[in-house]
Design an enzyme around this catalytic site. Structure first.
Site, PDB file in Angstrom:
ATOM      1  N   LYS A 108     -11.119  -2.733  17.766  1.00  0.00           N
ATOM      2  CA  LYS A 108      -9.350  -3.792  18.037  1.00  0.00           C
ATOM      3  C   LYS A 108      -9.641  -3.975  19.103  1.00  0.00           C
ATOM      4  CE  LYS A 108      -8.348  -2.322  13.316  1.00  0.00           C
ATOM      5  NZ  LYS A 108      -7.779  -3.650  12.680  1.00  0.00           N
TER       6      LYS A 108
ATOM      7  N   ASN B  44       0.746  -0.982  -0.093  1.00  0.00           N
ATOM      8  CA  ASN B  44       0.026  -0.189   0.082  1.00  0.00           C
ATOM      9  C   ASN B  44       0.854   1.185   0.025  1.00  0.00           C
ATOM     10  OD1 ASN B  44       0.395   0.750   2.794  1.00  0.00           O
ATOM     11  ND2 ASN B  44      -0.296  -1.234   3.671  1.00  0.00           N
TER      12      ASN B  44
ATOM     13  N   PRO C 115      -3.354 -11.449  10.832  1.00  0.00           N
ATOM     14  CA  PRO C 115      -3.179 -10.894  11.936  1.00  0.00           C
ATOM     15  C   PRO C 115      -3.915  -9.954  11.909  1.00  0.00           C
ATOM     16  CG  PRO C 115      -1.148 -11.422  11.816  1.00  0.00           C
ATOM     17  CD  PRO C 115      -1.378 -12.076  10.610  1.00  0.00           C
ATOM     18  N   ASP C 116      -4.926  -9.367  12.423  1.00  0.00           N
ATOM     19  CA  ASP C 116      -5.171  -7.878  13.354  1.00  0.00           C
ATOM     20  C   ASP C 116      -4.036  -8.134  14.721  1.00  0.00           C
ATOM     21  OD1 ASP C 116      -5.983  -5.918  14.202  1.00  0.00           O
ATOM     22  OD2 ASP C 116      -7.311  -6.061  13.093  1.00  0.00           O
ATOM     23  N   ILE C 117      -2.854  -6.649  13.730  1.00  0.00           N
ATOM     24  CA  ILE C 117      -2.056  -7.313  15.376  1.00  0.00           C
ATOM     25  C   ILE C 117      -2.229  -6.521  16.479  1.00  0.00           C
ATOM     26  CG2 ILE C 117       0.445  -5.958  15.860  1.00  0.00           C
ATOM     27  CD1 ILE C 117       0.822  -6.265  12.113  1.00  0.00           C
TER      28      ILE C 117
HETATM   29  N1  CTP Z   1      -3.466  -2.947  11.942  1.00  0.00           N
HETATM   30  C1  CTP Z   1      -3.081  -3.866  12.749  1.00  0.00           C
HETATM   31  N2  CTP Z   1      -3.062  -5.016  12.581  1.00  0.00           N
HETATM   32  C2  CTP Z   1      -3.815  -5.282  10.933  1.00  0.00           C
HETATM   33  C3  CTP Z   1      -4.161  -3.981  10.529  1.00  0.00           C
HETATM   34  C4  CTP Z   1      -4.527  -3.063  11.313  1.00  0.00           C
HETATM   35  O1  CTP Z   1      -2.236  -4.263  13.732  1.00  0.00           O
HETATM   36  N3  CTP Z   1      -3.683  -6.464  10.570  1.00  0.00           N
HETATM   37  C5  CTP Z   1      -4.069  -1.328  12.849  1.00  0.00           C
HETATM   38  C6  CTP Z   1      -3.049  -0.795  12.074  1.00  0.00           C
HETATM   39  O2  CTP Z   1      -1.894  -0.393  12.808  1.00  0.00           O
HETATM   40  C7  CTP Z   1      -3.958   0.411  12.549  1.00  0.00           C
HETATM   41  C8  CTP Z   1      -5.194  -0.624  13.437  1.00  0.00           C
HETATM   42  O3  CTP Z   1      -4.697  -1.100  13.011  1.00  0.00           O
HETATM   43  O4  CTP Z   1      -3.192   1.013  13.784  1.00  0.00           O
HETATM   44  C9  CTP Z   1      -6.383   0.130  12.013  1.00  0.00           C
HETATM   45  O5  CTP Z   1      -5.638  -0.084  10.448  1.00  0.00           O
HETATM   46  P1  CTP Z   1      -6.751   0.228   9.796  1.00  0.00           P
HETATM   47  O6  CTP Z   1      -5.909  -0.213   8.522  1.00  0.00           O
HETATM   48  O7  CTP Z   1      -6.981   1.667   9.515  1.00  0.00           O
HETATM   49  O8  CTP Z   1      -7.614  -1.003   9.604  1.00  0.00           O
HETATM   50  P2  CTP Z   1      -8.787  -1.941   9.630  1.00  0.00           P
HETATM   51  O9  CTP Z   1      -9.114  -3.068  10.665  1.00  0.00           O
HETATM   52  O10 CTP Z   1      -7.828  -2.963   8.607  1.00  0.00           O
HETATM   53  O11 CTP Z   1      -9.837  -1.415   8.795  1.00  0.00           O
HETATM   54  P3  CTP Z   1     -10.633  -0.868   7.319  1.00  0.00           P
HETATM   55  O12 CTP Z   1     -10.926  -2.222   6.865  1.00  0.00           O
HETATM   56  O13 CTP Z   1     -10.765   0.198   7.099  1.00  0.00           O
HETATM   57  O14 CTP Z   1      -9.442  -1.707   6.502  1.00  0.00           O
END
Ligand code: CTP
Length: 420
Positions: free
Chosen positions: A358, A225, A321-323
């Site tokens: 989150k 990205n 994974p959502d960190i």
């Molecule tokens: N983040 C993370 N791990 C991921 C995706 C996101 O830690 N796999 C964290 C980003 O570093 C940021 C926050 O989550 O602090 C929000 O990221 P964003 O990309 O806006 O969230 P998403 O859940 O991916 O939402 P969207 O559907 O808008 O992409």
């Protein structure tokens, strides 16, 4: 008006020759310059050259009894308005950080009660070594201004940060330091460290993620990205300036490591998640990285070729994974957990939804509708359960500093520092 007095300590290293030009510039500006040269420095510049240019005696040896009668080392360390170390070698920085006083230069540095400015010069690996970065962080925590070294090709043929800043830049930093008095600012004109009486994050550990992630499809292609990493790096720099111990987990970006920051480079979301887990526990975590939401379900070990039929290869994705959410649920959840969100529309509503989804304490919502990723400024809203704090559009460095103040206040409220 008396002229400003500089005590210039010249360390060893090929860059020591640049001290000659520095002395010339300082004399031209009307400063009184007194030089001290280390034994290693003498291999590169002679005391005679420095004496001729500074029009002052040059000091080399702690055990020169005649000088102790003329002027003791305590007096020598305190008669100046500013002590400048240029070049500051890795060895000198280490000794300064540890309080070692085993020669004249290091004894003066330990004995002085005046502001100290250090201009580092060393091999790129030595500069990036965690030991040096730790020493720089310690010195900055102690109130020493450590300039960022220049980037470029080094005498040893390697490339990267570690070159002594140009003498004109050191002179600018000296001017700024003298003008600021105890609140010294560094060469960039930006405050490069918070003065000793204003290090609101001293004693805190902060973890920051920054940049994009790259998710490989095959050995030559990846999903990415447009994140530049600039805001995350500015936040890491501001956290170190504010006295924190900073771990920066960075995706692939082309940015120099801010002084005093420990940096770990990663490529993928899975690697980033791993490094973040290993970096815990911390007092605060700020997830600025634009983590790729998906990665290729299967990574081809060979480059995927066109087969001539015109058929498009399928690209199956799997979720990363959502960190941030993972850290929020972990047993080592930081006292303060902050997420970032770049949004183009319904900024606040999306941020409020993300805060809940989150499980973090704040979402720094970033309105990217007018200025997409990669720009130099941000308009942010800090969304928390206590409400919304909206800031004007500011340069990324200013957003970072303002955020550090808010974080310091919040941490002090949630878990007062031992020393408070
Ligand atoms: N983040 C993370 N791990 C991921 C995706 C996101 O830690 N796999 C964290 C980003 O570093 C940021 C926050 O989550 O602090 C929000 O990221 P964003 O990309 O806006 O969230 P998403 O859940 O991916 O939402 P969207 O559907 O808008 O992409």
């Amino acid at each position: 008006m008396t002229k400003p007095r500089i005590l210039l300590i010249i360390g060893g290293g090929i860059a020591a020759y640049k001290s000659i030009e520095l002395v010339r510039l300082l004399r031209k500006a009307g400063y009184v310059v007194r030089c001290v040269i280390t034994r290693a420095g003498e291999q590169f510049v002679t005391p005679l050259t420095l004496a001729a240019l500074s029009e002052n005696k040059v000091y080399t040896n702690l055990f020169d009894l005649k000088d102790e009668v003329e002027m003791g080392h305590i007096q020598l360390s305190r008669e100046a308005d500013l002590v400048v170390v240029a070049p500051a070698t890795a060895d000198l920085l280490a000794k300064m950080a540890a309080g070692i006083a085993d020669d004249l230069a290091t004894t003066l540095l330990l004995a002085t009660d005046k502001p100290v400015l250090a201009a580092p010069a060393m091999n790129v690996r030595m500069w990036l070594h965690p030991a040096t970065q730790r020493n720089v962080a310690t010195l900055r925590g102690d109130g020493v201004t450590v300039m960022a070294p220049d980037d470029g090709e080094m005498a040893c043929g390697e490339f990267g940060p570690g070159r002594l800043p140009e003498p004109a830049a050191i002179k600018d930093a000296i001017d700024a330091a003298l003008a600021a008095g105890p609140a010294i600012t560094a060469m960039t004109g930006q405050p490069d460290f918070a003065p000793a009486n204003h290090r609101p994050l001293y004693g805190r550990r902060i973890l920051i993620t920054a940049g994009p992630t790259h998710e490989p499809i095959d050995p030559v292609r990846y999903i990415a990205n447009r994140s530049s990493g600039k805001q995350g790096f500015a936040i890491a720099a501001a956290a170190a300036e504010a006295g924190a111990e900073v771990l920066l987990v960075a995706g692939p970006v082309d940015l120099p490591t801010p002084p005093g920051v420990i940096r770990v480079d990663v490529e993928t979301a899975v690697e980033m998640a791993d490094e973040v887990r290993q970096g815990l526990p911390v007092d605060a975590a700020i997830m600025v990285a634009a983590v790729a939401d998906w990665r290729a379900a299967d990574t081809s070990v060979q480059k995927i070729k066109k087969d001539g039929s015109g058929a498009v290869p399928p690209l199956a994705l799997t979720e990363n994974p959502d960190i941030l959410a993972g850290v929020a649920k972990s047993a080592e959840r930081p006292t303060l957990l902050i997420g970032f969100a770049a949004e183009t529309n319904d900024v606040i509503a999306h941020a409020e939804a993300k805060l809940a989804k989150k499980g973090c304490d704040w979402i720094v919502a970033n309105d990217v509708s007018a200025d997409p990723m990669g720009g130099e400024s941000n308009r942010v809203h800090i969304v928390s359960k206590d409400g919304i704090d909206s800031w004007d559009r500011l340069p990324k460095a200013a957003v970072a500093r303002k955020l550090m103040e808010k974080i310091a206040d919040e941490l002090d409220a949630r878990s007062p520092r031992q020393s408070d």
